[in-house]
Design an enzyme around this catalytic site. Structure first.
Site, PDB file in Angstrom:
ATOM      1  N   ILE A 157       0.761  -1.201   0.020  1.00 27.41           N
ATOM      2  CA  ILE A 157       0.208   0.002   0.101  1.00 27.41           C
ATOM      3  C   ILE A 157       0.819   1.201  -0.121  1.00 27.41           C
ATOM      4  O   ILE A 157       0.496   2.081  -0.623  1.00 27.41           O
ATOM      5  CB  ILE A 157      -1.078   0.071   1.345  1.00 27.41           C
ATOM      6  CG1 ILE A 157      -1.930  -1.314   1.046  1.00 27.41           C
ATOM      7  CG2 ILE A 157      -1.679   1.308   1.146  1.00 27.41           C
ATOM      8  CD1 ILE A 157      -2.903  -1.457   2.252  1.00 27.41           C
ATOM      9  N   ASP A 176      11.085   2.320   5.770  1.00 26.45           N
ATOM     10  CA  ASP A 176      10.952   0.901   5.806  1.00 26.45           C
ATOM     11  C   ASP A 176      12.235   0.356   6.324  1.00 26.45           C
ATOM     12  O   ASP A 176      13.107   0.111   5.399  1.00 26.45           O
ATOM     13  CB  ASP A 176      10.271   0.186   4.550  1.00 26.45           C
ATOM     14  CG  ASP A 176       9.676  -1.033   4.813  1.00 26.45           C
ATOM     15  OD1 ASP A 176       8.445  -0.990   4.168  1.00 26.45           O
ATOM     16  OD2 ASP A 176      10.345  -1.780   5.592  1.00 26.45           O
ATOM     17  N   ALA A 243      -3.502   2.697   8.068  1.00 29.23           N
ATOM     18  CA  ALA A 243      -3.040   1.531   8.344  1.00 29.23           C
ATOM     19  C   ALA A 243      -3.793   0.606   9.337  1.00 29.23           C
ATOM     20  O   ALA A 243      -4.500  -0.334   9.112  1.00 29.23           O
ATOM     21  CB  ALA A 243      -1.421   1.567   8.714  1.00 29.23           C
ATOM     22  N   ARG A 244      -3.413   0.931  10.482  1.00 29.06           N
ATOM     23  CA  ARG A 244      -4.153   0.157  11.767  1.00 29.06           C
ATOM     24  C   ARG A 244      -4.392   1.074  12.966  1.00 29.06           C
ATOM     25  O   ARG A 244      -3.641   2.031  13.102  1.00 29.06           O
ATOM     26  CB  ARG A 244      -3.318  -1.039  12.256  1.00 29.06           C
ATOM     27  CG  ARG A 244      -3.162  -2.157  11.332  1.00 29.06           C
ATOM     28  CD  ARG A 244      -4.420  -2.729  11.526  1.00 29.06           C
ATOM     29  NE  ARG A 244      -4.652  -3.884  10.442  1.00 29.06           N
ATOM     30  CZ  ARG A 244      -4.845  -5.141  10.822  1.00 29.06           C
ATOM     31  NH1 ARG A 244      -5.040  -5.589  12.108  1.00 29.06           N
ATOM     32  NH2 ARG A 244      -5.069  -6.337   9.867  1.00 29.06           N
ATOM     33  N   ASP A 268      -8.537   6.774   9.056  1.00 25.85           N
ATOM     34  CA  ASP A 268      -9.661   5.653   8.572  1.00 25.85           C
ATOM     35  C   ASP A 268      -9.658   4.560   9.567  1.00 25.85           C
ATOM     36  O   ASP A 268     -10.585   3.906   9.537  1.00 25.85           O
ATOM     37  CB  ASP A 268      -9.185   5.114   7.319  1.00 25.85           C
ATOM     38  CG  ASP A 268      -9.960   4.278   6.600  1.00 25.85           C
ATOM     39  OD1 ASP A 268     -11.268   4.635   6.460  1.00 25.85           O
ATOM     40  OD2 ASP A 268      -9.546   3.065   6.375  1.00 25.85           O
ATOM     41  N   GLU A 273     -11.651   0.834  17.716  1.00 22.40           N
ATOM     42  CA  GLU A 273     -12.668   0.558  16.640  1.00 22.40           C
ATOM     43  C   GLU A 273     -13.590  -0.678  17.247  1.00 22.40           C
ATOM     44  O   GLU A 273     -13.047  -1.398  18.027  1.00 22.40           O
ATOM     45  CB  GLU A 273     -12.077  -0.038  15.297  1.00 22.40           C
ATOM     46  CG  GLU A 273     -11.683   1.121  14.695  1.00 22.40           C
ATOM     47  CD  GLU A 273     -11.021   0.562  13.121  1.00 22.40           C
ATOM     48  OE1 GLU A 273     -11.836  -0.504  12.529  1.00 22.40           O
ATOM     49  OE2 GLU A 273     -10.075   1.106  12.665  1.00 22.40           O
ATOM     50  N   HIS A 291     -12.947   3.059   8.454  1.00 23.86           N
ATOM     51  CA  HIS A 291     -12.171   1.981   7.919  1.00 23.86           C
ATOM     52  C   HIS A 291     -12.914   1.407   6.528  1.00 23.86           C
ATOM     53  O   HIS A 291     -13.043   0.360   6.568  1.00 23.86           O
ATOM     54  CB  HIS A 291     -12.179   0.922   9.084  1.00 23.86           C
ATOM     55  CG  HIS A 291     -11.000  -0.198   8.819  1.00 23.86           C
ATOM     56  ND1 HIS A 291     -10.543  -0.706   9.893  1.00 23.86           N
ATOM     57  CD2 HIS A 291     -10.177  -0.596   7.721  1.00 23.86           C
ATOM     58  CE1 HIS A 291      -9.473  -1.453   9.679  1.00 23.86           C
ATOM     59  NE2 HIS A 291      -9.342  -1.516   8.269  1.00 23.86           N
ATOM     60  N   GLY A 293     -10.838   2.105   3.753  1.00 22.93           N
ATOM     61  CA  GLY A 293      -9.870   2.184   2.768  1.00 22.93           C
ATOM     62  C   GLY A 293     -10.068   1.320   1.550  1.00 22.93           C
ATOM     63  O   GLY A 293      -9.417   1.377   0.525  1.00 22.93           O
ATOM     64  N   ALA A 294     -10.245  -0.049   1.839  1.00 15.48           N
ATOM     65  CA  ALA A 294     -10.290  -1.095   1.110  1.00 15.48           C
ATOM     66  C   ALA A 294     -11.718  -1.195   0.290  1.00 15.48           C
ATOM     67  O   ALA A 294     -11.844  -1.938  -0.528  1.00 15.48           O
ATOM     68  CB  ALA A 294      -9.922  -2.450   1.639  1.00 15.48           C
TER      69      ALA A 294
HETATM   70  N1  LIG Z   1      -7.759   0.913   5.734  1.00 17.35           N
HETATM   71  C1  LIG Z   1      -7.898  -0.222   5.085  1.00 17.35           C
HETATM   72  O1  LIG Z   1      -8.902  -0.418   4.804  1.00 17.35           O
HETATM   73  C2  LIG Z   1      -6.765  -1.010   4.997  1.00 17.35           C
HETATM   74  C3  LIG Z   1      -6.985  -1.946   4.040  1.00 17.35           C
HETATM   75  C4  LIG Z   1      -5.779  -2.765   3.684  1.00 17.35           C
HETATM   76  C5  LIG Z   1      -4.738  -3.066   4.648  1.00 17.35           C
HETATM   77  N2  LIG Z   1      -4.514  -2.130   5.621  1.00 17.35           N
HETATM   78  C6  LIG Z   1      -3.461  -1.866   6.479  1.00 17.35           C
HETATM   79  O2  LIG Z   1      -2.488  -1.402   5.617  1.00 17.35           O
HETATM   80  C7  LIG Z   1      -1.112  -1.762   6.360  1.00 17.35           C
HETATM   81  C8  LIG Z   1      -0.322  -1.864   5.239  1.00 17.35           C
HETATM   82  O3  LIG Z   1      -0.678  -3.046   4.335  1.00 17.35           O
HETATM   83  P1  LIG Z   1       0.365  -3.503   3.135  1.00 17.35           P
HETATM   84  O4  LIG Z   1      -0.575  -4.511   2.380  1.00 17.35           O
HETATM   85  O5  LIG Z   1       1.011  -2.338   2.534  1.00 17.35           O
HETATM   86  O6  LIG Z   1       1.398  -4.562   4.205  1.00 17.35           O
HETATM   87  P2  LIG Z   1       2.698  -4.651   3.548  1.00 17.35           P
HETATM   88  O7  LIG Z   1       3.167  -6.029   4.306  1.00 17.35           O
HETATM   89  O8  LIG Z   1       2.799  -5.049   2.078  1.00 17.35           O
HETATM   90  O9  LIG Z   1       3.615  -3.505   3.866  1.00 17.35           O
HETATM   91  C9  LIG Z   1       4.083  -3.069   5.208  1.00 17.35           C
HETATM   92  C10 LIG Z   1       5.295  -2.519   5.093  1.00 17.35           C
HETATM   93  O10 LIG Z   1       5.721  -2.128   6.458  1.00 17.35           O
HETATM   94  C11 LIG Z   1       7.097  -2.315   6.720  1.00 17.35           C
HETATM   95  N3  LIG Z   1       7.379  -2.077   8.188  1.00 17.35           N
HETATM   96  C12 LIG Z   1       7.064  -3.038   9.069  1.00 17.35           C
HETATM   97  N4  LIG Z   1       7.249  -2.309  10.258  1.00 17.35           N
HETATM   98  C13 LIG Z   1       7.390  -0.987  10.125  1.00 17.35           C
HETATM   99  C14 LIG Z   1       7.848   0.180  10.983  1.00 17.35           C
HETATM  100  N5  LIG Z   1       7.820  -0.093  12.177  1.00 17.35           N
HETATM  101  N6  LIG Z   1       8.222   1.363  10.045  1.00 17.35           N
HETATM  102  C15 LIG Z   1       8.056   1.474   8.899  1.00 17.35           C
HETATM  103  N7  LIG Z   1       7.850   0.387   7.930  1.00 17.35           N
HETATM  104  C16 LIG Z   1       7.507  -0.761   8.643  1.00 17.35           C
HETATM  105  C17 LIG Z   1       7.341  -3.865   6.393  1.00 17.35           C
HETATM  106  O11 LIG Z   1       8.519  -3.939   5.992  1.00 17.35           O
HETATM  107  C18 LIG Z   1       6.478  -3.681   4.745  1.00 17.35           C
HETATM  108  O12 LIG Z   1       7.416  -3.704   3.989  1.00 17.35           O
HETATM  109  C19 LIG Z   1      -1.406  -2.885   7.174  1.00 17.35           C
HETATM  110  O13 LIG Z   1      -1.410  -2.467   8.375  1.00 17.35           O
HETATM  111  C20 LIG Z   1      -2.810  -3.220   6.857  1.00 17.35           C
HETATM  112  O14 LIG Z   1      -3.602  -3.788   7.741  1.00 17.35           O
HETATM  113  C21 LIG Z   1      -5.492  -0.869   5.898  1.00 17.35           C
END
Ligand SMILES: NC(=O)c1ccc[n+]([C@@H]2O[C@H](COP(=O)([O-])OP(=O)(O)OC[C@H]3O[C@@H](n4cnc5c(N)ncnc54)[C@H](O)[C@@H]3O)[C@@H](O)[C@H]2O)c1
Length: 316
Positions: A157, A176, A243-244, A268, A273, A291, A293-294
């Protein structure tokens, strides 16, 4: 073979599965009746989103189950390791919603830069009696073009968001801890592409340099943005968290808004939650979504189609 999509599945996913010879059941079975239902109806594949949980007891009690599928990313609601130990395949669709989340972030960022979140709250109340006052209140907007976007977490993302930012004319910097660099390929409508290499830099540098900051890290033990991180940011920064809940300290965020460190922010996701703190919901500096996002039709279609193709690959 039968597939139970207990939290729903897109029509395109149903079509793909039916074409592959599967029967798809979209009844939502209550959690406590799920074991019986799976066994009585000879379900081979159980698909869930985030509502249904798949724990050890269910896995033990349903020997006919061959695949557990999660439409989406996080699999906190499934005992993944245990299921795999028992020989089940556990699948998800990690990439399907990346661009949807990226676009939601940009919806928020463009909105915040021009006070749309406030204008949308105030126009129904004062748009006829105080038009000029509101015009003045929201006059000092900013453009995103030419500004620096700091991306924390440069995975699927984070990179999708960076691509939107590049298309919008922003400078992109990223942190990252597990990734040194990424190659981003931007695809245009007529088949032209532009390839971009971005090397990650330290978290501190991202926080110091960015005009806009967006978080795309997984859930973790400690806050990724807490008081110390806010202190490093530029005054008047705009922030987004899709993110979360729990990766930003919300109390520190409210403080940073009150001190002027953070001009405005988008959330978001929330620590509490589905009952976010009232001080967040009522805060005029925040642009808020529940929430979502997706939550696009395109992402749901991709999720359904990806699950279908993985199921057909595994079971034939
Ligand atoms: N808002 C929404 O509806 C929604 C939808 C889908 C996913 N998400 C959330 O988005 C987030 C990212 O998803 P993704 O698919 O890109 O995951 P991903 O695993 O592809 O990417 C996450 C990245 O974060 C890095 N990372 C880990 N700890 C870190 C830190 N402390 N500082 C910086 N970088 C760090 C990892 O190395 C990885 O490259 C997840 O938390 C997921 O739950 C939210």
């Amino acid at each position: 073979m039968k597939v139970l999509a207990n939290d729903g599945i897109s029509q395109s996913g149903i079509d793909a599965l039916e074409k592959g010879g599967y029967e798809v059941i979209t009844t939502t079975v209550a959690q406590e009746q799920l074991i019986n239902y799976i066994n009585e109806n000879d379900i081979t594949v159980l698909l869930v989103r985030s509502a249904t949980t798949v724990r050890q007891d269910l896995i033990d009690a349903c020997p006919g189950l061959k695949i557990i599928g999660r439409g989406g990313v996080g699999m906190d609601n499934i005992d993944v390791e245990y299921a795999r130990e028992k020989g089940l395949s556990v699948i998800n669709t990690p990439a399907a919603s990346s661009h949807s989340v990226a676009e939601l972030v940009f919806g928020h960022l463009y909105g915040l830069a021009r006070f749309l979140h406030n204008a949308n709250r105030e126009m129904p109340l004062e748009g006829d009696s105080n038009f000029k006052g509101l015009k003045k209140a929201y006059a000092k907007g900013t453009e995103l073009k030419g500004k620096t976007l700091g991306v924390l977490g440069f995975g699927r993302i984070g990179q999708a968001t960076a691509k939107v930012a590049l298309g919008a004319g922003m400078k992109v910097i990223a942190f990252d801890p597990f990734l040194e660099k990424a190659n981003l390929k931007l695809d245009f409508f007529d088949g032209q592409t532009v390839s971009f290499d971005i090397e990650t830099i330290s978290k501190e540098e991202v926080l110091k340099q960015a005009d806009f900051i967006t978080l795309h890290v997984p859930a973790q033990k400690d806050y990724v943005i807490d008081e110390a991180e806010f202190n490093l940011m530029k005054d008047g920064v705009i922030l987004a968290n899709a993110a979360r809940g729990g990766v930003i300290n919300e109390v520190a965020l409210v403080k940073a808004i009150e001190s002027g460190k953070v001009a405005r922010a988008a959330l978001d996701v929330f620590e509490n939650e589905p009952k976010p703190e009232m001080q967040l919901l009522m805060n005029p500096a925040l642009s808020l979504t529940p929430h979502t996002g997706a939550a696009t039709n395109e992402a749901q279609d991709r999720i359904g189609e990806e699950l279908a193709s993985q199921i057909i690959n595994i079971l034939g």
